[in-house]
Scaffold this active site. Structure first.
Site, PDB file in Angstrom:
ATOM      1  N   TYR A 381      19.410   2.294 -12.291  1.00 13.50           N
ATOM      2  CA  TYR A 381      19.748   3.716 -12.276  1.00 13.50           C
ATOM      3  C   TYR A 381      20.552   4.145 -13.503  1.00 13.50           C
ATOM      4  O   TYR A 381      21.029   5.284 -13.558  1.00 13.50           O
ATOM      5  CB  TYR A 381      20.510   4.077 -11.000  1.00 13.50           C
ATOM      6  CG  TYR A 381      19.635   4.676  -9.921  1.00 13.50           C
ATOM      7  CD1 TYR A 381      19.079   5.943 -10.064  1.00 13.50           C
ATOM      8  CD2 TYR A 381      19.356   3.978  -8.752  1.00 13.50           C
ATOM      9  CE1 TYR A 381      18.283   6.503  -9.083  1.00 13.50           C
ATOM     10  CE2 TYR A 381      18.562   4.526  -7.757  1.00 13.50           C
ATOM     11  CZ  TYR A 381      18.027   5.793  -7.927  1.00 13.50           C
ATOM     12  OH  TYR A 381      17.230   6.346  -6.957  1.00 13.50           O
ATOM     13  N   HIS A 384      20.749   7.425 -18.641  1.00 19.14           N
ATOM     14  CA  HIS A 384      21.384   8.461 -19.457  1.00 19.14           C
ATOM     15  C   HIS A 384      20.423   9.216 -20.377  1.00 19.14           C
ATOM     16  O   HIS A 384      20.703  10.372 -20.738  1.00 19.14           O
ATOM     17  CB  HIS A 384      22.520   7.842 -20.280  1.00 19.14           C
ATOM     18  CG  HIS A 384      23.717   7.500 -19.444  1.00 19.14           C
ATOM     19  ND1 HIS A 384      24.153   6.199 -19.257  1.00 19.14           N
ATOM     20  CD2 HIS A 384      24.564   8.278 -18.731  1.00 19.14           C
ATOM     21  CE1 HIS A 384      25.220   6.208 -18.484  1.00 19.14           C
ATOM     22  NE2 HIS A 384      25.490   7.449 -18.150  1.00 19.14           N
TER      23      HIS A 384
END
Length: 607
Positions: A381, A384
Site C-alpha cells: 500500500y 505515493h
C-alpha cells in the site's frame, strides 16, 4: 472456534477444491488470470485466493509476549458496539486486532529477518530514489480521478501506523558528492520496536505494533482509544464535532492530525465529509428512535458509517483503480456474491457460500490464524505516486480557475488555510475532475522527495519507503513473488517491458536481479489492463481484502437488523460514494450525472 495456527497450511477442504486450487496456480503461471475470459478468470482468482489463505497467513501473536496492555472487562455492550480500541470484535479472543497489537505476516517467519548492515542499506535507498523514482514528468492514471489518492490515505489512517519512529539511533544513509541533500548523512528514524516482546525474542524475527486498530472500524474518524473518541464527540444526539476552517483540537495540538506526517488537504476533505455523514445517520436514527440516548445514537451510527466505508472501498474504490473486467466482478462479489447486487437486494443471502452470496452477512472465518493486518499489506500500500505535485482548483459551477497550488501548499497545517479559502463543493469538484498519478517508476512526487515533517526535519519519502520495507523484513521483489506463488523475474528485461528502465535497473542493482526491492519491482512490472498498480501487489489484495471482511463479526454474523437496525442496513445498502457526496454537496450533481463510480473522472460543465 478453530485453534489458531502459527505456520504451515490449513486443510484443503474437499478433493475437488484441492484440485481446483492446483489448477488455478498452473493456469495462472502458464496464461495469467487477466488474459482469460471473465468466467475462467474468476474461477482462477477463487483458486488463487484459496491457495493464499492456506499458505500465506502467519501468526505473530504466539511469539513471546510481556507487558501486554490491560483491557476492559467484558460487558453486554460488547455484543452490539465496536469498542474504541478494537477489543472484543472476536468475543472469544478479545485482544485480537486491537490497537497496539502486532502486525501479522503473509510470508513465513524465516523469510522476515531484516538483512544485517551494510546489506540492508544496499543499494543505497537515496540513489534508488534519485535514479529510479524521481518524477521528471507527471504520468497520470487517466481512468480514475484524484479522489482515489485522498481516499487511500483516509483508509490508511484507519488501518495502519508504526508510530513516528525513533531518532535516537537513526539509520544513516551516505550520500554521493553530487547529491544536493542539505544534511550528511541522511538520517532516517528507525521503526519503533515491539515493546511487548522480551529482549531476546527467542531468536524469532522482530515484530512491530500497529498503533491503530486492525479492524475496518473507521478509527480515523472515531479514534483508537476512549479519550480520543470522547474528544471528537459533540456530546448530544450521537453527533461528532464538525470542524470549522481549523483543527478539531485547537487546545490539544498533540491530537491535531496536522501534526502527524502525511496530513494534507485531501485527507481533511474526507474527514469532513464523513463527519457530516455520521451526523446525518444520527439525525435519521433519532427520528426512528426518539428515546435513544446520545451514546446509543453514536454507537449505532459508528457501526453504520464503518460498514459503509468498507462497502465503498470494496465495491467502488478498488474496482476503480483495478478496473479489469474480471477484478471488477470479483471485488463486487466480495460484498454481493457472484449472484450479484440485484439478487442480493431482492432475496438477501440465498446461499451459505461466500462465492455465491458474498462475505458480508455470512459466517466469520479467521482461516486458522488470528486476524491481523500484515507487514506485507503495509508494503504494497505504499502508493505515493498517486499524488500529483501540481494542483488546479476550479469552480464547480462553471469550471473557472480559482487557484493553482503545489502539493507543499496543501500539506500539514497549510491544509486548514486552503480549506478555509475554497468551499468544499469546489474542492471535491477539483479532485473529481483531476487525475492521480500512475503507480510506476519515475512518478514519485517531487515534494515528497523533499518532504518537511511537522517537526521541521526533511525526509526523502521515496528513500524512506524503500528502507522501511527492508527494515520490516518484507522480502525483496523476487523472493516476495516466490512466496506468493508467482514466477520470479529471470532478468531485468523480463521484469519490465521498457528497455530503458531495464538498463537503469541493471545499473542501480549492479546486475543482480535478486536485489531488486519490492516496491521498485512492483512499480516496474507490466500491469494488467485497467490496473493503476501492479499484479504483485494485487496478490496481497486478493487475500487481505477478503480477510478484513471474513474476520470481522460486525461484517459477518452481526451484520443484522438486531445490531445495526433495519434503518442502518438500508442506509448502507442504498448509499454509494456518490450518494454521500450529493447528500452533503448537492451542487456537484451536474458534474457527477454521467459517472457510475464516483472515483471515475467527472464531467466538466463545458464538456
Amino acid at each position: 472456534m478453530r485453534r489458531p495456527r502459527t505456520t504451515g497450511e490449513a486443510p484443503h477442504g474437499s478433493p475437488f477444491v484441492a484440485l481446483h486450487d492446483r489448477l488455478a496456480l498452473a493456469v495462472d503461471h502458464r496464461i495469467g488470470w487477466d488474459r482469460l475470459p471473465r468466467p475462467l478468470g474468476l474461477l482462477t482468482l477463487v483458486g488463487l485466493r484459496d491457495n493464499l489463505r492456506r499458505k500465506n497467513l502467519f501468526d505473530t501473536t504466539s511469539y513471546p509476549t510481556r507487558g501486554a496492555p490491560d483491557i476492559e472487562a467484558p460487558s453486554a455492550r460488547h455484543l452490539t458496539e465496536r469498542t474504541a480500541d478494537g477489543t472484543y470484535n472476536d468475543l472469544e479472543h478479545p485482544r485480537m486486532g486491537m490497537a497496539r497489537s502486532r502486525f501479522g505476516r503473509n510470508v513465513p517467519a524465516d523469510r522476515t529477518y531484516p538483512e544485517p548492515e551494510p546489506d540492508i542499506l544496499t543499494p543505497n535507498p537515496r540513489e534508488i530514489s534519485r535514479a529510479l523514482l524521481t518524477r521528471h514528468a507527471f504520468v497520470p492514471a487517466e481512468s480514475v480521478n484524484a479522489l482515489v489518492a485522498a481516499w487511500l490515505q483516509f483508509m490508511i489512517r484507519d488501518w495502519v501506523s508504526h508510530g513516528h519512529g525513533a531518532i535516537d539511533d537513526p539509520w544513516q544513509i551516505e550520500l554521493l558528492d553530487d547529491d544536493p541533500w542539505p544534511v550528511r548523512p541522511m538520517l532516517v528514524p528507525r521503526t519503533l520496536p515491539d515493546t511487548t516482546r522480551p529482549e531476546d525474542g527467542d531468536g524469532l524475527p522482530p515484530t512491530y505494533l500497529n498503533e491503530h486498530s486492525h479492524w475496518w472500524d473507521a478509527s480515523q474518524l472515531y479514534g483508537n482509544d476512549l479519550a480520543a473518541q470522547q474528544s471528537l464527540r459533540a456530546g448530544e444526539g450521537g453527533r461528532l464535532r464538525v470542524p470549522g476552517n481549523g483543527s478539531l483540537f485547537p487546545d490539544r495540538p498533540d491530537l491535531d492530525p496536522a501534526n502527524t506526517p502525511g496530513f494534507w488537504l485531501g485527507l481533511l476533505m474526507m474527514h469532513h465529509l464523513f463527519i457530516l455523514e455520521h451526523n446525518a445517520v444520527c439525525e435519521r436514527l433519532a427520528r426512528e428512535y426518539p428515546q435513544w440516548t446520545d451514546e446509543q445514537l453514536f454507537q449505532r451510527a459508528r457501526l453504520i458509517v464503518a460498514a459503509l466505508i468498507a462497502k465503498i472501498h470494496t465495491v467502488e474504490w478498488t474496482p476503480a483503480v483495478i478496473s479489469h473486467p474480471t477484478t471488477v466482478t470479483a471485488l463486487r462479489a466480495n460484498w454481493y456474491g457472484l449472484l450479484g447486487e440485484r439478487v442480493h437486494r431482492l432475496l438477501g443471502r440465498v446461499s451459505r457460500s461466500e462465492v455465491l452470496s458474498g462475505i458480508v452477512g455470512g459466517r466469520p472465518d479467521h482461516f486458522g490464524v488470528p486476524y491481523a493486518l500484515t507487514e506485507e499489506f503495509v508494503a504494497v500500500y505504499r502508493m505515493h505516486p498517486l499524488v500529483p505535485d501540481d494542483w488546479s482548483f476550479r469552480s464547480a459551477e462553471d469550471d473557472t480557475l480559482l487557484r493553482e497550488a503545489s502539493f507543499r501548499e496543501l500539506a500539514g497545517p497549510h491544509a486548514y488555510d486552503f480549506f478555509g479559502k475554497l468551499g468544499l463543493t469546489d474542492l471535491f469538484y477539483s479532485f473529481g475532475t483531476s487525475h492521480p498519478g500512475l503507480v510506476t517508476l519515475h512518478n514519485y512526487p517531487r515534494f515528497l522527495q523533499e518532504f518537511e515533517r511537522p517537526d521541521g526535519k526533511l525526509m526523502d519519502l521515496a528513500a524512506v519507503d524503500v528502507l522501511r520495507i527492508r527494515e520490516l523484513g518484507v522480502p525483496r521483489y523476487n523472493e516476495f513473488r516466490r512466496r506468493l506463488h508467482l514466477k520470479p523475474a529471470a532478468d531485468f528485461t523480463s521484469l519490465t517491458d521498457d528497455p530503458v528502465w531495464a538498463e537503469e535497473l541493471r545499473r542501480v542493482y549492479s546486475g543482480d536481479i535478486e536485489r531488486v526491492d519490492l516496491m521498485v519491482g512492483m512499480f516496474a512490472e507490466r500491469r494488467p489492463a485497467g490496473f493503476a498498480f501492479s499484479d504483485t501487489a494485487f496478490r496481497i489484495f486478493v487475500l487481505m481484502a477478503s480477510r478484513r471482511l471474513n474476520s470481522d463479526r460486525f461484517l459477518t454474523t452481526d451484520y443484522t437488523p438486531a445490531v445495526y437496525t433495519q434503518t442502518g442496513l438500508d442506509w448502507i445498502e442504498n448509499t454509494s460514494m456518490a450518494t454521500v457526496l450529493l447528500r452533503h454537496l448537492p451542487d456537484l450533481r451536474a458534474s457527477m450525472r454521467s459517472v457510475t463510480n464516483a472515483f471515475a473522472p467527472w464531467q466538466r460543465p463545458s464538456a
